[in-house]
Design an enzyme around this catalytic site. Structure first.
Site, PDB file in Angstrom:
ATOM      1  CG  MET A   1      13.846 -27.574   1.574  1.00 52.95           C
ATOM      2  SD  MET A   1      15.359 -27.833   0.646  1.00 52.95           S
ATOM      3  CE  MET A   1      15.036 -26.873  -0.799  1.00 52.95           C
ATOM      4  N   GLY A   2      11.280 -24.248   4.101  1.00 51.97           N
ATOM      5  CA  GLY A   2      11.027 -22.924   4.669  1.00 51.97           C
ATOM      6  C   GLY A   2      10.847 -21.848   3.616  1.00 51.97           C
ATOM      7  CE1 TYR A   3      12.812 -15.591   2.868  1.00 51.25           C
ATOM      8  CE2 TYR A   3      11.511 -15.586   0.857  1.00 51.25           C
ATOM      9  CZ  TYR A   3      12.245 -14.914   1.809  1.00 51.25           C
ATOM     10  OH  TYR A   3      12.400 -13.560   1.715  1.00 51.25           O
TER      11      TYR A   3
ATOM     12  CG  HIS B   1       5.601 -19.935  -1.371  1.00 48.30           C
ATOM     13  ND1 HIS B   1       4.713 -20.908  -1.757  1.00 48.30           N
ATOM     14  CD2 HIS B   1       6.825 -20.419  -1.679  1.00 48.30           C
ATOM     15  CE1 HIS B   1       5.361 -21.918  -2.302  1.00 48.30           C
ATOM     16  NE2 HIS B   1       6.650 -21.664  -2.251  1.00 48.30           N
ATOM     17  CD  GLU B   2      -1.127 -17.273   0.539  1.00 44.89           C
ATOM     18  OE1 GLU B   2      -2.111 -18.024   0.533  1.00 44.89           O
ATOM     19  OE2 GLU B   2      -0.766 -16.642   1.552  1.00 44.89           O
ATOM     20  N   GLY B   3       1.793 -21.277  -1.603  1.00 46.89           N
ATOM     21  CA  GLY B   3       1.807 -22.687  -2.015  1.00 46.89           C
ATOM     22  C   GLY B   3       1.906 -23.585  -0.780  1.00 46.89           C
ATOM     23  CG  HIS B   4       5.439 -23.650   1.616  1.00 43.95           C
ATOM     24  ND1 HIS B   4       6.215 -22.589   1.209  1.00 43.95           N
ATOM     25  CD2 HIS B   4       6.147 -24.763   1.339  1.00 43.95           C
ATOM     26  CE1 HIS B   4       7.351 -23.045   0.731  1.00 43.95           C
ATOM     27  NE2 HIS B   4       7.340 -24.353   0.778  1.00 43.95           N
TER      28      HIS B   4
ATOM     29  CE  LYS C   1      -1.421 -33.478  -7.877  1.00 45.03           C
ATOM     30  NZ  LYS C   1      -2.728 -33.606  -8.529  1.00 45.03           N
ATOM     31  CE  LYS C   2       7.552 -24.352  -7.489  1.00 48.82           C
ATOM     32  NZ  LYS C   2       8.913 -24.717  -7.957  1.00 48.82           N
TER      33      LYS C   2
END
Ligand code: PAF
Length: 279
Positions: free
Chosen positions: A27-29, A31-34, A145-146
């Site tokens: 869904m954008g925005y 961060h390092e997780g993406h 997995k969050k």
């Protein structure tokens, strides 16, 4: 990198690259997780498509659809630097045109945890993810997995609907102080950012007790809850120890047990989780 906004154009591209595409739905925005999802996609497929779509059907009436952070220009830069080939950023009108009336619902798994607090949420998630799978026709799709329950629900959907793709789950990425990365962290002010650490601290407290030999879920839950209850700005939505496959409650914890929690910090609802025997 190219940016595709139309469903029809995305379908055309997907036909031309059939069998080569890894999809990273977001869904954008970013961060390092993406970023970790993009790296894995790059490693596994010749073509990486990232969808960016704040999906209205997964937000309840009183939820944060309007305030959900958005910055498509920044996302384009991040995605391009990470080696994404295509950003698919459709409009809501193209995804849900006038007359739209079809939804996909996974039963059972979606009644627990976030499904209990956010009625209709997973129906919106599975509907949009199924649409994205149909439009992009990826050979694999990568999720973090969050959103542990989301991943479980999507895996179930893919099996139950004979969707011919691999679903890949990637580990939670955390800040150095333990906060799980989330686009919603951008909505925390400095005080709330500190308060939000109670989620990872409560996980650490439960893990410490578990590692010291405590197996009673009631006792582990008390330990984890105490951490959040001490934090004045935080309010527990749920904190549960569950079987990681069925998501059903347990009385005795083991290495495979899922600890999942949702906590409100101000108006921001944050989630986190762990498997007790991991990490
Ligand atoms: O996890 C998310 O960002 C969303 O729920 C998803 C999977 C992109 C569907 O809108």
């Amino acid at each position: 990198m190219i940016v595709i906004n139309s469903v029809a154009q995305m379908q055309q591209y997907a036909r031309e690259h059939h069998g080569q595409i890894a999809l990273v739905p977001t869904m954008g925005y970013l961060h390092e997780g993406h970023a970790s999802l993009m790296v894995e996609a790059r490693r596994r497929a010749a073509v990486v498509v990232m969808s960016i779509f704040v999906n209205p059907t997964q937000f309840g009436v009183n939820e944060d659809l309007d305030s959900y952070p958005r910055d498509l220009e920044r996302d384009k830069r991040v995605a391009s630097e990470a080696g994404v080939d295509v950003i698919f950023a459709p409009t809501a009108a193209d995804m849900y045109p006038a007359g739209y009336q079809s939804y996909l619902n996974v039963e059972g798994l979606t009644t627990e945890l976030c499904g209990a607090s956010r009625p209709g949420h997973f129906r919106g998630v599975t509907t949009v993810v199924a649409k994205l799978f149909n439009i992009v026709a990826p050979k694999l799709a990568i999720f973090g997995k969050k959103d542990f329950q989301q991943l479980a629900v999507i895996r179930r959907m893919a099996i139950d609907f004979n969707m011919d793709l691999e679903i890949v789950g990637m580990p939670i990425v955390r800040e150095s102080d333990g906060l799980a990365l989330s686009s919603r962290n951008a909505r925390l002010d400095a005080t709330q950012r500190k308060q939000a650490l109670c989620l990872s601290r409560s996980i650490a407290a439960a893990r410490e007790a578990f590692n010291a030999g405590e197996q009673s879920v009631a006792a582990l839950r008390d330990k984890a809850l105490a951490v959040i209850e001490k934090e004045s700005g935080a309010e527990v939505d749920y904190l549960e120890f569950r079987d990681q496959d069925t998501l059903l409650p347990l009385e005795k914890a083991d290495q495979r047990t899922l600890l999942a929690l949702a906590v409100r910090v101000g108006s921001v609802r944050l989630i986190d989780n762990t498997i007790l025997g991991e990490g």
